[in-house]
Design an enzyme around this catalytic site. Structure first.
Site, PDB file in Angstrom:
ATOM      1  CB  CYS A 268      -0.876   0.012   1.224  1.00 10.93           C
ATOM      2  SG  CYS A 268      -1.813  -1.503   1.461  1.00 10.93           S
TER       3      CYS A 268
ATOM      4  CG  ASN B 116       1.413   1.095   3.864  1.00 14.71           C
ATOM      5  OD1 ASN B 116       0.245   1.292   3.556  1.00 14.71           O
ATOM      6  ND2 ASN B 116       2.433   1.668   3.253  1.00 14.71           N
ATOM      7  N   GLY B 117       0.915  -2.589   6.361  1.00 11.86           N
ATOM      8  CA  GLY B 117       1.391  -3.667   7.227  1.00 11.86           C
ATOM      9  C   GLY B 117       0.229  -4.538   7.663  1.00 11.86           C
TER      10      GLY B 117
ATOM     11  CD1 TRP C 131      -1.896  -5.205  -4.378  1.00  8.95           C
ATOM     12  CD2 TRP C 131      -1.558  -6.286  -2.451  1.00  8.95           C
ATOM     13  NE1 TRP C 131      -1.670  -6.527  -4.665  1.00  8.95           N
ATOM     14  CE2 TRP C 131      -1.467  -7.215  -3.500  1.00  8.95           C
ATOM     15  CE3 TRP C 131      -1.391  -6.747  -1.148  1.00  8.95           C
ATOM     16  CZ2 TRP C 131      -1.192  -8.555  -3.294  1.00  8.95           C
ATOM     17  CZ3 TRP C 131      -1.125  -8.092  -0.937  1.00  8.95           C
ATOM     18  CH2 TRP C 131      -1.020  -8.977  -2.007  1.00  8.95           C
TER      19      TRP C 131
ATOM     20  CG  HIS D 233      14.189 -36.027 -16.806  1.00 18.08           C
ATOM     21  ND1 HIS D 233      14.565 -37.350 -16.789  1.00 18.08           N
ATOM     22  CD2 HIS D 233      15.295 -35.329 -17.149  1.00 18.08           C
ATOM     23  CE1 HIS D 233      15.855 -37.448 -17.086  1.00 18.08           C
ATOM     24  NE2 HIS D 233      16.323 -36.230 -17.315  1.00 18.08           N
TER      25      HIS D 233
ATOM     26  CE  LYS E 170       9.355  -9.512 -15.055  1.00 22.40           C
ATOM     27  NZ  LYS E 170      10.395  -9.603 -14.073  1.00 22.40           N
TER      28      LYS E 170
ATOM     29  CD  GLU F 199       5.950 -10.008 -13.104  1.00 22.42           C
ATOM     30  OE1 GLU F 199       5.638  -9.839 -11.928  1.00 22.42           O
ATOM     31  OE2 GLU F 199       7.112  -9.867 -13.521  1.00 22.42           O
TER      32      GLU F 199
ATOM     33  CD  GLU G 161      12.946 -11.956 -14.377  1.00 31.09           C
ATOM     34  OE1 GLU G 161      12.618 -12.686 -13.447  1.00 31.09           O
ATOM     35  OE2 GLU G 161      12.642 -10.753 -14.430  1.00 31.09           O
TER      36      GLU G 161
ATOM     37  CE  LYS H  89       9.076  -2.296  -8.654  1.00 31.67           C
ATOM     38  NZ  LYS H  89       9.498  -3.283  -9.660  1.00 31.67           N
TER      39      LYS H  89
ATOM     40  NE  ARG I 179       4.931   1.171  -1.582  1.00 27.97           N
ATOM     41  CZ  ARG I 179       6.028   0.992  -0.870  1.00 27.97           C
ATOM     42  NH1 ARG I 179       7.091   1.678  -1.144  1.00 27.97           N
ATOM     43  NH2 ARG I 179       6.057   0.119   0.101  1.00 27.97           N
TER      44      ARG I 179
HETATM   45  C1  F6R Z   1       8.627  -9.670 -10.673  1.00 29.32           C
HETATM   46  C2  F6R Z   1       8.825  -8.869  -9.496  1.00 29.32           C
HETATM   47  C3  F6R Z   1       8.852  -9.559  -8.183  1.00 29.32           C
HETATM   48  C4  F6R Z   1       9.994  -8.995  -7.315  1.00 29.32           C
HETATM   49  C5  F6R Z   1       9.913  -9.583  -5.906  1.00 29.32           C
HETATM   50  C6  F6R Z   1      11.071  -9.125  -5.044  1.00 29.32           C
HETATM   51  O1  F6R Z   1       8.635  -8.884 -11.811  1.00 29.32           O
HETATM   52  O2  F6R Z   1       8.951  -7.680  -9.541  1.00 29.32           O
HETATM   53  O3  F6R Z   1       8.973 -10.938  -8.327  1.00 29.32           O
HETATM   54  O4  F6R Z   1      11.202  -9.302  -7.913  1.00 29.32           O
HETATM   55  O5  F6R Z   1       8.712  -9.204  -5.308  1.00 29.32           O
HETATM   56  O6  F6R Z   1      11.089  -7.742  -4.917  1.00 29.32           O
HETATM   57  P1  F6R Z   1      12.362  -6.968  -4.409  1.00 29.32           P
HETATM   58  O7  F6R Z   1      13.421  -7.158  -5.430  1.00 29.32           O
HETATM   59  O8  F6R Z   1      11.929  -5.546  -4.282  1.00 29.32           O
HETATM   60  O9  F6R Z   1      12.742  -7.595  -3.112  1.00 29.32           O
END
Ligand code: F6R
Length: 612
Positions: free
Chosen positions: A2, A100-101, A74, A506, A487, A490, A483, A607, A27
């Site tokens: 949040c 937040n939290g 969020w 396998h 990408k 998500e 990765e 984020k 966020r």
């Molecule tokens: C994927 C993504 C997440 C972050 C993960 C860790 O695109 O952004 O998987 O990599 O939440 O976040 P940080 O790096 O901020 O600890």
């Protein structure tokens, strides 16, 4: 997750709070709300939806006042509804707060408060705090907030205000970031520097246990023992342009395109060409201590964990140290045998990911030396680590991490170089120099890969209708396959899996048919011929193959075998992930756009995951 912002000063609070919220929307974006002291009491507007919708509501029914708080949510406890949106108030409407939290004992507190006659109107854990503040002893808001917080278990970053004390905000932090923005005759409080950057570059980061009181006259900070503390005022290094779109359609695209610059920035001042070594001044691991490192443990989540998997190859090969890579969320709950010979490295873009932070604390309890590879300066992981390497990649706003990944790999390569050159029997001078030159050449190679954006866009059109995609890679490029798959899923919601190419037979090979596109990450390296064999196995089963490969393979090598190929320039084999991931980031981006997805606000994601 949040976002929180508060303002106290001489200007109307609403426009400032709304612009701060808009900066924080990455966020969390399922609901938003705002509360202002209007001279007679507290006035609140909130809704399920985005900040733009809240702006419209405040235009239709304006609120006025020079002190207020706001929040973008969020959802954790309670559905994303108008009722559950912050700010939350007590029974009397005299106290409002944004939080937040997670209040972990919220259920127990709620029952006790209800028995005492409190009426709850939301399903959130935060509302318990508002009622606790209402009941708490104390003449002034800060005393009430402190007394309420003494009863809660869990994490919080919060800002509260009281109708009875116009011109005062109280902020507190435990486990969720809060900073104060110090302006001329005005103060801000926020969960993230991007909310205040437009107005001030001077910030004070609160520590866990801190409680701050903000008034028009200034601010005071008290620590967990209620002692007044003079916290350092830090200067933010980021430019305003760094948090603006700058002509790009999305932050994700902007950040993908920035990578020649961000990789350069991670390298700046750190390459020692003559010594074939790296200068890492913030590492706090003197050359003499390098010999004592017996094992390295890399901790991270999501994309940062993938960078750790690349890092394992880099550190084991360059420094000759055994490396374990751990999901932070798993590691934190396993007992760790005490061992001072272990260096635990938390890898995190935000520096606030709850699991990574807790894993780092668990590593410290086990007597490990604790380092951080972090992007956000002043973040909790950066401040709690004994030392580390900053990425200097600038703010990453796109929810899907891109530029942080390439900079994390570069930082890990620098660390490998540093350790390798300072350990007996480690990296020779010529091998060190070879890597230094390869690192120095990376930004230009990144630029060349990104120049192929049109080709990737064309490929995206071919793959946009897929329902599943398999990504395969080997060695240092297996994490790139993971990765690439992450990408895609998500931001485009296509199911995708990353797998080590040789593991395909396998199990996953059973999935291969003409409807299952397979993306191979296959630069020309030691395992290239093996990966070509895996391509043949896919081809024999009618699979459609896209290969990310290296210039100089020549189309003929793979002609007839692969349906599409994208070529990246050759580099040091250990650094190839910095290049091979770029087309995969672009591919996911263009597929998501073609499918009409909200790239910068993918559903259910936010984020910086500051809850468990
Ligand atoms: C994927 C993504 C997440 C972050 C993960 C860790 O695109 O952004 O998987 O990599 O939440 O976040 P940080 O790096 O901020 O600890």
């Amino acid at each position: 997750m949040c976002g929180i912002v508060g303002y106290i000063g001489k200007h109307e609070a609403v426009p400032l709070l709304l612009s701060g919220l808009a900066r924080l929307e990455y966020r969390g974006y399922d609901s938003a709300g705002i509360a202002v002291q209007n001279g007679c009491g507290l006035e609140i507007r909130k809704l399920a939806g985005r900040v733009d919708a809240l702006r419209l509501v405040t235009q239709a029914t304006p609120l006025h006042g020079c002190c207020g708080i706001a929040h973008t949510r969020w959802a954790t406890h309670g559905a994303p509804t108008e009722r559950n949106a912050h700010p939350h108030v007590d029974c009397t409407g005299r106290f409002a707060l944004v939080h937040n939290g997670i209040i972990e004992n919220a259920d127990v507190l709620r029952v006790a408060l209800q028995r005492a006659g409190h009426r709850f109107t939301t399903e959130t854990d935060t509302e318990t705090l508002a009622h606790l503040i209402e009941d708490a002893p104390g003449e002034v808001l800060e005393e009430r907030v402190a007394a309420a917080l003494a009863q809660v278990e869990g994490t919080y970053g919060l800002v509260a205000m009281s109708a009875a004390e116009p011109g005062k905000l109280v902020a507190a932090r435990r486990g969720s970031p809060v900073l104060l923005g110090i302006g001329d005759d005005e103060l801000f409080v926020a969960s993230d520097a991007s909310a205040v950057l437009e107005h001030t570059r001077s910030v004070v980061y609160l520590d866990d246990g801190d409680l701050a009181v903000l008034t028009p006259e200034g601010y005071t900070v008290r620590d967990a023992e209620a002692h007044v503390q003079l916290r350092t005022v830090n200067a933010l290094a980021w430019d305003l342009e760094a948090i603006e779109l700058g002509g790009h359609a999305h932050f994700m695209l902007k950040e993908i395109c920035e990578q020649a610059e961000t990789v350069k920035s991670t390298l700046r001042g750190r390459l020692l060409f003559d010594e074939g070594a790296a200068r890492l001044s913030g590492l706090n691991l003197p050359p003499s201590a390098c010999a004592e490192v017996r094992r390295i443990c890399l901790l991270g989540c999501g994309t940062s964990w993938h960078a750790g998997l690349v890092g394992r190859h880099l550190l084991e090969e360059l420094a000759g140290v055994p490396v374990h890579v751990e999901y932070a969320s798993e590691y934190r709950y396993r007992p760790q045998p005490p061992d001072p010979g272990v260096v635990a490295i938390a890898i995190s873009q935000s520096g606030e990911t709850a699991d990574t932070l807790e894993a780092m604390r668990a590593a410290r309890r086990a007597g490990h030396r604790v380092l951080g590879i972090v992007n956000v300066v002043g973040s909790t992981i950066a401040r709690e680590a004994d030392g580390g390497v900053y990425l200097h990649a600038g703010p990453e706003i796109g929810v899907a991490s891109t530029k942080a990944f390439t900079s994390q790999i570069v930082a890990l390569a620098l660390l490998g170089l540093y350790l390798g050159r300072h350990r007996e029997g480690g990296l020779s001078l010529p091998r060190g120099q070879e890597l230094v030159w390869a690192l120095a050449g990376l930004p230009e190679l990144v630029r060349r890969v990104l120049a192929q954006a049109a080709q990737v866009e064309a490929l995206a059109r071919e793959l946009a209708a897929a329902r599943n995609v398999l990504y395969l890679g080997r060695g240092v490029n297996f994490p790139v396959a993971l990765e690439g798959a992450l990408k895609l899923k998500e931001i485009s919601y296509i199911h995708a899996e990353g797998y080590p190419a040789a593991e395909m037979k396998h199990g996953p090979i059973a999935l291969i048919d003409a409807d299952m596109p397979v993306v191979f990450v296959a630069p020309r390296d030691a395992v290239f011929p093996k990966v070509v064999s895996n391509m043949q196995e896919v081809k024999a089963r009618g699979g459609r193959i896209t290969a990310i490969t290296t210039d100089g393979n020549g189309r003929s090598d793979l002609t007839g075998l692969v349906d599409h190929q994208l070529q990246v320039p050759a580099t040091h084999p250990l650094l190839s992930p910095v290049l091979t991931v770029l087309p995969l980031q672009l591919l996911a981006y263009h597929i998501a756009v073609l499918r009409g997805c909200d790239v910068d606000r993918p559903r259910n994601l936010a984020k910086s995951v500051t809850v468990e």
